[in-house]
Design an enzyme around this catalytic site. Structure first.
Site: not given
Length: 408
Positions: A131, A134, A249, A376
């Site tokens: 995948q 990012s 996912e 976060e």
């Protein structure tokens, strides 16, 4: 609450366990290799053999429709198989991204030609997928990707960089999202593709981690030609396809049992063998209290996961509460590994067996708090979607992406 299997599920579990125990020893691998991330290509070949064995027995892709070579079974049966498979040292994981994320996305959003071309080779262990989402400037905010996709006749030309791409160094194909229109808001100008990882212009550079593993990669695309036949979904509608992938996912993560007792057992074993104040460390009250706290935390993870499994058993997709598991589990394992190293003192890094496993985990675990969403971002998801708190103000959602780039 009753967490027992139904009669049908219990029968399926018995059959799966019997098959695994009869078949798995021929494909066994060391636990150290299995937990360290795939850096040894010999392990990839073992994984191919294991996937072929599962496919031949009808366990290769349990939830896939039968016409694609799957079993056409329920997600609970997939959960049961993964639970039982996790008990044995077999090379699972190499095909997980492809079979659980990439190919289901193609089946949901792709063309019939794409489905016919790619499903069977992946199921039978002949093609492995990764995948590519990012980027250095777009991690948790996937919509901020800057890799460009420009149309050139029947092809698209891709230029840019991806990062943290698990397994890209041994994969045959990948799913990738790129920016095809910078003049619209960032969620609107993305297009989704299949990419041949061995195409001209694709360069994969493994990232060496402090633990010694190199399972993550940087991927550079320089004038890479991708045929329009490899586009999934409509032009500039790649975000909706990516959301499908992220939903798959979440289902995949929910299928794995969290908070397993094996981690606690390993820590107890270590504390039993290490001397503290003239006796085994396990006899120390403070040591036992720390281990007990982590045991309770693990049980909390386990039962939170059962909430997600309940949704799956009722045919519903898992909710955002699955983010709780990841944000807790990453820190928990990191803290446990740090405490184990503290108990082992200066010899911890040199010891064999259990202690060396915790040494590796101590070095590797920080990455788990970034991969798949940072702590976060996950806390934001929990706050907004589970607790119903107001979301952050995001002016970048409505501005054209090209304006965001100029202001970067």
């Amino acid at each position: 609450m009753d967490f027992k299997d139904t009669a049908e599920e219990a029968a399926f579990r018995v059959a799966v366990r019997a098959w695994l125990e009869a078949t798995a020893p021929d494909h066994s691998v060391s636990v150290k290799l299995q937990t360290a991330g795939v850096t040894d290509l010999a392990l990839v070949e073992k994984a191919r053999g294991w996937q072929r064995a599962k496919a031949a027995a009808g366990y290769g892709a349990i939830t896939w429709p039968k016409r694609f070579g799957g079993r056409g079974a329920s997600r609970m049966e997939q959960v049961i198989f993964k639970q039982e498979e996790a008990r044995l040292p077999v090379p699972f994981g190499v095909f997980a991204i492809g079979l659980d994320l990439c190919l289901p996305t193609i089946m949901a959003c792709g063309t019939e030609a794409q489905i016919q071309r790619f499903t069977r080779p992946a199921l039978e262990g002949n093609e492995i997928w990764c995948q590519l989402f990012s980027e250095p400037g777009a991690g948790s905010d996937v919509a901020g990707v800057r890799m460009t996709a420009n149309r050139d006749g029947d092809d698209w030309i891709l230029n840019g960089q991806k990062v943290w791409s698990t397994g890209a160094h041994y994969c045959d194909y990948g799913i990738i999202i790129a920016r095809s229109d910078p003049n619209v808001p960032k969620h609107k100008g993305l297009t989704f593709f299949i990419i041949d990882m061995r195409a001209a212009g694709v360069e994969v550079r493994p990232i060496r981690q402090i633990s010694g593993s190199a399972s993550f990669n940087e991927v550079f695309c320089t004038d890479v030609r991708v045929p329009d036949a490899f586009r999934i979904g409509a032009v500039n509608e790649g975000w909706s396809v990516a959301m499908q992938t992220l939903n798959f996912e979440r289902l995949s993560i929910a299928s794995v049992e969290h908070g397993k007792a094996a981690e606690i057992d390993a820590l107890i074993d270590l504390a039993t063998r290490i001397t503290l104040d003239g006796g085994p460390a396990i006899h120390d009250r403070a040591v036992r209290e720390r281990i007990a706290d982590w045991y309770v935390e693990g049980q909390g993870l386990r039962y939170t996961n059962y909430r997600t499994l309940t949704d799956i058993s009722r045919g519903a997709p898992p909710g955002p509460e699955s983010s709780i598991n990841k944000v807790v589990k990453g820190k928990r394992m990191q803290d446990m590994a740090a405490y184990a190293m503290e108990l082992a003192e200066m010899g911890g890094a040199a010891m064999e067996g259990i202690s060396s496993t915790f040494c590796h985990a101590y070095l590797y675990c920080p990455s788990t708090r970034t991969a798949g969403g940072t702590d976060e971002i996950l806390r934001n998801i929990i706050a907004e979607r589970v607790l119903g708190l107001p979301g952050d103000i995001r002016v970048d959602k409505t501005l054209p992406f090209a304006q965001l780039k100029r202001g970067a």
